[in-house]
Write an enzyme that holds these catalytic residues in place. Structure first.
Site, mmCIF file in Angstrom:
data_model
loop_
_atom_site.group_PDB
_atom_site.id
_atom_site.type_symbol
_atom_site.label_atom_id
_atom_site.label_comp_id
_atom_site.label_asym_id
_atom_site.label_seq_id
_atom_site.Cartn_x
_atom_site.Cartn_y
_atom_site.Cartn_z
ATOM 1 N N ASP A 126 -38.086 8.596 28.003
ATOM 2 C CA ASP A 126 -38.672 8.731 26.670
ATOM 3 C C ASP A 126 -38.289 7.525 25.824
ATOM 4 O OD1 ASP A 126 -40.111 9.867 24.608
ATOM 5 O OD2 ASP A 126 -38.458 11.148 23.935
ATOM 6 N N TYR A 128 -38.781 5.086 22.191
ATOM 7 C CA TYR A 128 -38.479 5.313 20.773
ATOM 8 C C TYR A 128 -39.222 4.216 20.020
ATOM 9 C CZ TYR A 128 -35.136 6.412 16.925
ATOM 10 O OH TYR A 128 -34.529 6.804 15.751
ATOM 11 N N HIS A 133 -40.980 5.983 12.652
ATOM 12 C CA HIS A 133 -40.096 7.080 13.054
ATOM 13 C C HIS A 133 -38.643 6.607 13.100
ATOM 14 C CE1 HIS A 133 -38.555 10.595 15.124
ATOM 15 N NE2 HIS A 133 -38.108 9.837 16.106
ATOM 16 N N ARG A 142 -28.170 7.296 8.741
ATOM 17 C CA ARG A 142 -27.252 6.194 8.479
ATOM 18 C C ARG A 142 -27.463 5.533 7.125
ATOM 19 N NH1 ARG A 142 -28.784 5.477 13.748
ATOM 20 N NH2 ARG A 142 -30.445 4.115 13.055
ATOM 21 N N GLU A 199 -41.711 16.846 18.654
ATOM 22 C CA GLU A 199 -41.981 15.425 18.477
ATOM 23 C C GLU A 199 -43.361 15.141 19.040
ATOM 24 O OE1 GLU A 199 -38.751 13.037 20.101
ATOM 25 O OE2 GLU A 199 -37.644 13.234 18.215
ATOM 26 N N GLU A 201 -45.879 13.020 20.714
ATOM 27 C CA GLU A 201 -45.810 11.822 21.557
ATOM 28 C C GLU A 201 -46.994 11.790 22.522
ATOM 29 O OE1 GLU A 201 -42.048 11.000 23.365
ATOM 30 O OE2 GLU A 201 -40.897 11.984 21.775
ATOM 31 N N ASP A 233 -42.097 16.570 22.742
ATOM 32 C CA ASP A 233 -40.684 16.434 23.106
ATOM 33 C C ASP A 233 -39.858 17.321 22.175
ATOM 34 O OD1 ASP A 233 -38.200 15.579 23.932
ATOM 35 O OD2 ASP A 233 -38.249 13.737 22.750
ATOM 36 N N ARG A 237 -32.345 19.501 16.571
ATOM 37 C CA ARG A 237 -31.761 18.459 15.704
ATOM 38 C C ARG A 237 -30.280 18.680 15.410
ATOM 39 N NH1 ARG A 237 -35.233 14.662 16.800
ATOM 40 N NH2 ARG A 237 -37.343 15.149 16.100
ATOM 41 N N GLN A 240 -28.420 17.706 18.481
ATOM 42 C CA GLN A 240 -28.529 16.249 18.623
ATOM 43 C C GLN A 240 -27.557 15.507 17.695
ATOM 44 O OE1 GLN A 240 -32.528 14.883 17.840
ATOM 45 N NE2 GLN A 240 -32.141 12.787 18.513
ATOM 46 N N TYR A 244 -24.961 13.126 19.910
ATOM 47 C CA TYR A 244 -25.679 11.916 20.327
ATOM 48 C C TYR A 244 -24.839 10.649 20.429
ATOM 49 C CZ TYR A 244 -26.371 9.424 15.835
ATOM 50 O OH TYR A 244 -26.200 8.709 14.689
ATOM 51 N N LYS A 253 -32.436 17.693 24.007
ATOM 52 C CA LYS A 253 -33.770 17.336 24.481
ATOM 53 C C LYS A 253 -34.138 17.965 25.818
ATOM 54 C CE LYS A 253 -34.670 13.920 21.453
ATOM 55 N NZ LYS A 253 -35.920 13.801 20.691
ATOM 56 N N THR A 257 -39.794 20.123 27.640
ATOM 57 C CA THR A 257 -40.761 19.141 27.135
ATOM 58 C C THR A 257 -42.126 19.638 27.594
ATOM 59 O OG1 THR A 257 -39.129 17.376 27.453
ATOM 60 C CG2 THR A 257 -41.422 16.690 27.157
ATOM 61 N N THR A 350 -41.691 9.639 19.316
ATOM 62 C CA THR A 350 -42.437 10.256 18.212
ATOM 63 C C THR A 350 -43.345 9.233 17.539
ATOM 64 O OG1 THR A 350 -40.491 11.590 17.829
ATOM 65 C CG2 THR A 350 -42.149 11.596 16.095
ATOM 66 N N GLU A 364 -38.870 14.626 9.905
ATOM 67 C CA GLU A 364 -39.410 13.671 8.929
ATOM 68 C C GLU A 364 -40.274 14.361 7.872
ATOM 69 O OE1 GLU A 364 -40.814 9.941 11.296
ATOM 70 O OE2 GLU A 364 -40.562 11.617 12.672
HETATM 71 MN MN MN Z 1 -38.800 11.868 21.870
#
Ligand code: MN
Length: 415
Positions: A126, A128, A133, A142, A199, A201, A233, A237, A240, A244, A253, A257, A350, A364
């Site tokens: 997968d 990114y 996104h 962050r 997500e 995708e 996907d 959250r 994650q 992560y 994840k 899927t 995404t 989002e």
């Molecule tokens: Mn994804």
């Protein structure tokens, strides 16, 4: 192009498409294509001799219960099959049109059959690759100043996913359980995920792979790509956010899927090729692509709660918003000599766009739950609740026809 099979202009499956899939009939899995509201049994058509000119020596091009053998024969062959189908179903061709016995054997109403996994998926990666996104997520986790990591504008970022938990559209998904950390000061806790997300995708399948130690140049990638599907996907959250660092997503994840059942070929998508984004930083030469490298594919996500049959459209995006394209994905994935094999799946990441409407995940859309969405039923959603069904659809459109992917749906059940 006109067929003796009638269909409306808004169908996802006109004569210009002919995607490939697998359906279940009388307890048997068979390779098929779609035309209007029908599935066409390709194994049956082959046995009746309609593919005589291009058959394998043993006459079993459409053997087995998945597309893998057919995919491994390369893009030239799948292109030929598409052309033969366009000829067989042409309104002026009496061969199948005027043969009710053959028609009965090959043609079934699409809403009466069950679609199953089209491909035996090998490895799953997968990416990114949506800049919007990456910036949205980066900003939430962050802060604005460090939103985009410094490597992002130079390298297509990805993680290795888990192929064994990929499921076909229509499969219920059980809410995952796991470790989360509800507050920065407190200890981690165990329980059902409280921030379950989708997500939006698109993914592609490798048709013919490459040997270990070899690479696929970006400009040859098309010859290795069999076709595309819609990918949801599913993402936990809260799991994650805690797990992560430093190695990336894992249990957030890999529980499920979902993919759409029809694999749409690059030949069918050809009229919808379009310009990609301008690259802000000069990319290394192995990531350069010539011509129009991406596709204009409308994408939509709908959500339906248990209180209503009505679908609420929560996102409208487009495949062309992606910063890195499929050719770059395959070139990058193999540049170090990593081999790929028939049936490997690579997803885009995404697909969010420049507008608020085009945000491709609940994370989002509701800005991590701070701006909840109101459904027509009056219910509010920060993330996906038990009993919710998420439906994604994708299609290309010009003034004459649509090339569609159908849809991928999945309902969340409690755990
Ligand atoms: Mn994804």
């Amino acid at each position: 192009m006109k067929s003796f099979i009638e269909y409306g202009k808004s169908t996802h499956f006109p004569m210009e498409n002919f995607p490939f899939g697998v359906f279940e009939y009388n307890g048997e899995r068979r390779i098929c294509t779609a035309l209007g509201g029908y599935v066409i049994d390709l194994k049956e058509l082959e046995e009746l001799g309609y593919f005589h000119d291009i058959m394998d020596k043993d006459g079993k091009l459409f053997r087995g219960t998945s597309l893998n053998h057919f995919m491994s024969r390369g893009r030239v062959l799948s292109g030929e099959v598409r052309k033969i189908l366009q000829n067989i179903f042409d309104e002026k061709n009496p061969l199948l049109r005027d043969n009710p016995v053959h028609r009965n054997r090959c043609i079934h109403q699409r809403n009466k059959v069950k679609m199953v996994m089209p491909v035996e998926i090998g490895d799953y990666t997968d990416f990114y690759s949506s800049r919007e996104h990456a910036i949205n997520v980066g900003e939430m986790f962050r802060g604005k100043d460090n939103a985009l990591m410094p490597n992002w504008l130079h390298i297509p970022i990805a993680y290795h996913g888990r192929s064994g938990s990929i499921v076909i559209s229509g499969t219920d998904v059980k809410r995952p359980k796991g470790q989360t950390k509800p507050s920065p000061e407190g200890p981690p806790v165990f329980g059902p995920c409280k921030q379950l997300d989708f997500e939006l995708e698109m993914g592609f399948f490798v048709g013919t792979g490459n040997e270990q130690g070899e690479s696929i140049p970006a400009d040859e990638a098309d010859e290795h790509i069999f076709g595309m599907v819609i990918v949801n996907d599913w993402s936990a959250r809260d799991i994650q956010a805690w797990e992560y660092q430093p190695l990336g997503p894992f249990l957030a994840k890999n529980f499920a899927t979902s993919i759409s059942p029809w694999v749409v070929t690059l030949d069918a998508l050809e009229p919808f090729k379009t310009e990609g984004p301008k690259f802000e930083k000069e990319l290394l030469p192995y990531l350069h692509t010539k011509g129009n490298p991406t596709y204009d594919i409308h994408l939509e996500v709908g959500i339906k709660s248990e209180m209503s049959e009505e679908m609420f459209i929560i996102c409208k995006s487009n495949y062309k918003y992606l910063y890195y394209n499929m050719r770059q994905h395959l070139a990058h994935h193999t540049v170090n000599g990593c081999n790929t094999r028939t049936g490997d799946m690579m997803a885009s990441g995404t697909i969010s766009g420049p507008s608020k409407e085009s945000r491709g995940s609940m994370l989002e859309i509701t800005w991590r739950g701070t701006e909840p969405v109101k459904l027509p039923t009056g219910e509010e959603r920060k993330f996906i609740e038990d009993g919710d069904t998420v439906v994604m659809t994708a299609y290309c459109e010009n003034k004459d026809f649509r090339i569609g992917f159908g849809e991928v749906t999945g309902k969340i059940i409690s755990n």
